[in-house]
Write an enzyme that holds these catalytic residues in place. Structure first.
Site, mmCIF file in Angstrom:
data_model
loop_
_atom_site.group_PDB
_atom_site.id
_atom_site.type_symbol
_atom_site.label_atom_id
_atom_site.label_comp_id
_atom_site.label_asym_id
_atom_site.label_seq_id
_atom_site.Cartn_x
_atom_site.Cartn_y
_atom_site.Cartn_z
ATOM 1 N N GLU A 267 0.888 -1.172 0.000
ATOM 2 C CA GLU A 267 0.000 0.000 0.000
ATOM 3 C C GLU A 267 0.916 1.210 0.000
ATOM 4 O OE1 GLU A 267 -3.224 -0.403 -0.009
ATOM 5 O OE2 GLU A 267 -3.633 -2.350 0.870
ATOM 6 N N GLU A 399 4.418 13.163 -4.645
ATOM 7 C CA GLU A 399 3.630 13.191 -3.415
ATOM 8 C C GLU A 399 4.312 14.112 -2.410
ATOM 9 O OE1 GLU A 399 3.672 9.648 -0.884
ATOM 10 O OE2 GLU A 399 1.500 9.834 -0.692
HETATM 11 P P1 NAD Z 1 8.126 5.047 4.865
HETATM 12 O O1 NAD Z 1 8.161 4.264 3.621
HETATM 13 O O2 NAD Z 1 9.228 6.000 5.136
HETATM 14 O O3 NAD Z 1 8.063 4.097 6.150
HETATM 15 C C1 NAD Z 1 7.038 3.154 6.350
HETATM 16 C C2 NAD Z 1 7.547 2.046 7.237
HETATM 17 O O4 NAD Z 1 8.597 1.357 6.566
HETATM 18 C C3 NAD Z 1 8.142 2.523 8.558
HETATM 19 O O5 NAD Z 1 7.800 1.628 9.573
HETATM 20 C C4 NAD Z 1 9.632 2.473 8.287
HETATM 21 O O6 NAD Z 1 10.401 2.322 9.450
HETATM 22 C C5 NAD Z 1 9.728 1.242 7.412
HETATM 23 N N1 NAD Z 1 10.924 1.166 6.559
HETATM 24 C C6 NAD Z 1 11.646 2.180 6.031
HETATM 25 N N2 NAD Z 1 12.678 1.692 5.298
HETATM 26 C C7 NAD Z 1 12.589 0.344 5.354
HETATM 27 C C8 NAD Z 1 13.353 -0.727 4.801
HETATM 28 N N3 NAD Z 1 14.425 -0.504 4.025
HETATM 29 N N4 NAD Z 1 12.984 -1.997 5.071
HETATM 30 C C9 NAD Z 1 11.884 -2.245 5.824
HETATM 31 N N5 NAD Z 1 11.137 -1.275 6.404
HETATM 32 C C10 NAD Z 1 11.474 0.005 6.151
HETATM 33 O O7 NAD Z 1 6.708 5.781 4.882
HETATM 34 P P2 NAD Z 1 6.189 6.873 5.917
HETATM 35 O O8 NAD Z 1 6.934 8.134 5.677
HETATM 36 O O9 NAD Z 1 6.173 6.254 7.278
HETATM 37 O O10 NAD Z 1 4.665 7.020 5.465
HETATM 38 C C11 NAD Z 1 4.228 7.907 4.489
HETATM 39 C C12 NAD Z 1 4.001 7.172 3.176
HETATM 40 O O11 NAD Z 1 3.064 6.111 3.368
HETATM 41 C C13 NAD Z 1 3.395 8.053 2.103
HETATM 42 O O12 NAD Z 1 4.033 7.801 0.886
HETATM 43 C C14 NAD Z 1 1.939 7.586 2.043
HETATM 44 O O13 NAD Z 1 1.277 7.815 0.825
HETATM 45 C C15 NAD Z 1 2.090 6.136 2.326
HETATM 46 N N6 NAD Z 1 0.825 5.577 2.802
HETATM 47 C C16 NAD Z 1 0.137 4.760 1.937
HETATM 48 C C17 NAD Z 1 -1.088 4.224 2.342
HETATM 49 C C18 NAD Z 1 -1.853 3.315 1.442
HETATM 50 O O14 NAD Z 1 -2.717 2.609 1.932
HETATM 51 N N7 NAD Z 1 -1.590 3.279 0.149
HETATM 52 C C19 NAD Z 1 -1.605 4.518 3.614
HETATM 53 C C20 NAD Z 1 -0.862 5.368 4.439
HETATM 54 C C21 NAD Z 1 0.346 5.874 4.021
#
Ligand code: NAD
Length: 511
Positions: A267, A399
């Site tokens: 997602e 975004e």
């Molecule tokens: P992010 O990708 O920075 O982090 C999300 C999660 O992934 C965190 O727990 C982070 O610690 C972990 N993570 C980061 N690098 C990783 C790696 N290399 N391996 C494994 N895990 C890792 O996202 P964010 O900044 O926390 O959230 C915002 C983003 O989430 C936006 O792009 C938003 O659109 C998206 N989002 C999507 C949905 C959906 O349903 N499509 C819903 C909510 C948020």
């Protein structure tokens, strides 16, 4: 500026005043990291330190996965369905009983306005209740009669340990959105919550602990994504990874998990259009447009961050948008009257600010609401309109994930569809028109997973949730989640003595 807890409920005040260090939750116990490492969690309203949080390493992840695997092969795996589902309902009850603590804690940690976190927490409880119901009524197989010779039927089996990796923008709700179907279908879980929002993930572990699930069924390992999340993704014994977060992280995770042929549910990010035709109910379209971009502080994956308004109504609509932006209440996330709070973290604030700056450089006109001066220590970005934008600008293509709306106009239906589709994302879309045929036609032509016509983002839990293009892979929600969280097995049973080829049965003539 100081944090004013006067108007917070007594339960909320107590929980905030008593925040201590946060530990992992592994095999039914709250434990520090094996390394004793921690990281600091800050409050986005004041940028002061809240507490320290255990920083999970590979060894911590290994312990959590081991516990989850043991539970899967042990008590949880052998438990009767009705008992398993009782646990789901018990968790829902406990969340409901503690909304007055969880919602303020979430607002305190993330900057999301309290009025909104209360709704998110209520939805989290529903997620558990909903999946208890779904599994008991809809997790059913198919039967195939084959010419009275065979009866073939399918069963859904839990897969094993589900690794759940979640973001900070609606943390509690999004964690439960994955945990509920994972557990209800019989898997066990290791959750890696976002490092910028660890408090309610910890509260959730306390609640699940109180619900009395067998040890190891649910585990939480906190930590930085590139370390803790990466260790979970790389673990051989975690066949499922459900991830919500940025598209670029999703790409990295799939790369890292490829070696073990994991299944992924992704997602990811969005840049969703809202298209407003000249025959739309303008006041309702305005309400939906403003809510859709500025709720959750604009940190919303399905936010309508690109507005296309018909040229003939554009100047009136934009004037009304500006009036709303001037009026939006920016402030203390713990105040129920607040509509926009501070962004989650200083780094994210810098990211959003740099986008606004870049848009200005690219020729956009920036129109912003107000942040009262008393809030200058926090990560506040006022509600922002980027006017005079065009399709090629970064602000339109990427975004931003903050309270920033790019505003564009159109005259022609085919042209606006083309522009709506001209981004790499395809999560959601919104169409406003009173021409019924056009509403359906345009919605179907937008390449995105979820469309709303004359509606704001209202979701029934039975419907599929997910994105196309670079917004995701697969669908969660409703029975769609079963495709990910269960393994479908087909069993072929012979009802008759059907012919079987008889290799090697006839004696060979030896020459
Ligand atoms: P992010 O990708 O920075 O982090 C999300 C999660 O992934 C965190 O727990 C982070 O610690 C972990 N993570 C980061 N690098 C990783 C790696 N290399 N391996 C494994 N895990 C890792 O996202 P964010 O900044 O926390 O959230 C915002 C983003 O989430 C936006 O792009 C938003 O659109 C998206 N989002 C999507 C949905 C959906 O349903 N499509 C819903 C909510 C948020």
């Amino acid at each position: 500026m100081r944090i004013d807890l006067e108007h917070v409920s007594e339960a909320g005040r107590n929980v905030i005043q008593n925040i201590g260090s946060v530990n992992h939750y592994i095999n039914g116990a709250f434990t520090p990291s094996t390394s004793k490492d921690t990281f600091i969690n800050t409050n986005p309203y004041t940028n002061e330190t809240i507490n320290d949080v255990a920083q999970g390493n590979e060894q911590d992840v290994n312990l959590a996965v081991k516990a989850a695997q043991t539970a899967f092969h042990g008590e949880w795996g052998q438990m009767k369905l009705s008992k398993r589902l009782q646990f789901m309902n018990r968790i829902a009850d406990l969340i409901n009983e503690h909304i007055d603590e969880i919602a303020p804690l979430e607002s305190f940690d993330t900057g999301l306005p309290l009025k909104q976190t209360k709704k998110m927490v209520a939805r989290a409880a529903q997620n558990f209740r909903f999946y208890a119901e779904m599994v008991s009524t809809r997790l059913v197989g198919d039967v195939y009669n084959v010419d009275d010779e065979f009866l073939n039927y399918t069963i859904h089996k839990p897969v094993g340990v589900a690794g759940l990796i979640t973001p900070w923008n609606a943390p509690f709700m999004l964690e439960t959105w994955k945990i509920a179907p994972a557990l209800a279908t019989g898997n066990t879980v290791v959750l890696k919550p976002a490092e910028w929002s660890p408090l309610t993930a910890n509260r959730l572990a306390e609640i699940i602990h109180k619900a009395g699930l067998p040890n190891g069924v649910f585990n939480v390992v906190h930590g930085i994504g590139e370390i803790t999340g990466a260790a979970l993704v790389a673990h051989r014994d975690v066949p499922l990874i459900s991830f919500t977060g940025e598209t670029k992280t999703g790409v990295e995770i799939q790369r890292n998990g490829a070696e073990h042929m994991k299944q992924f549910s992704m997602e990811l990010g969005g840049k969703s259009p809202i298209i407003i035709f000249d025959d739309a109910d303008l006041e309702r379209a305005l309400d939906a447009c403003v809510w859709g971009i500025f709720s959750f502080n604009g940190e919303r994956c399905t936010a309508n961050s690109r507005l296309y308004v018909h040229e003939s109504i554009a100047s009136e609509f934009i004037e009304r948008l500006k009036a709303r932006v001037d009026n939006i209440r920016v402030g203390d996330p713990l105040d129920e009257a607040t509509e926009i709070g501070p962004l989650i973290h200083r780094n994210h604030y810098d990211h959003v600010k740099s986008h606004i700056h870049q848009a200005k450089e690219d020729g956009a006109t920036v129109y912003q609401g107000n942040v009262p001066a008393e809030y200058d220590l926090g990560c506040f970005i006022p509600p922002t309109l980027l006017l005079n934008t065009d399709q090629t600008m970064r602000a339109v293509q990427e975004e931003i994930f903050g309270p920033v709306l790019t505003v564009m106009t159109f005259t022609d239906e085919a042209d606006v569809i083309e522009r709506a589709n001209d981004v790499r994302y395809g999560l959601a879309g919104y169409v406003w028109t009173n021409d019924m045929k056009r509403g359906h036609r345009v919605a179907a032509a937008v390449n995105a997973g979820m469309l709303w016509v004359n509606a704001q983002n209202v979701r029934d839990l039975r419907t599929p949730f997910g994105g196309s293009k670079q917004s995701g892979i697969g669908r969660e929600g409703g029975h769609y989640a079963f495709e990910f969280y269960t393994e479908v097995q087909i069993i072929h049973v012979a009802l008759n003595d059907h012919p079987i080829p008889q290799f090697g049965k006839t004696n060979r003539e030896v020459h």
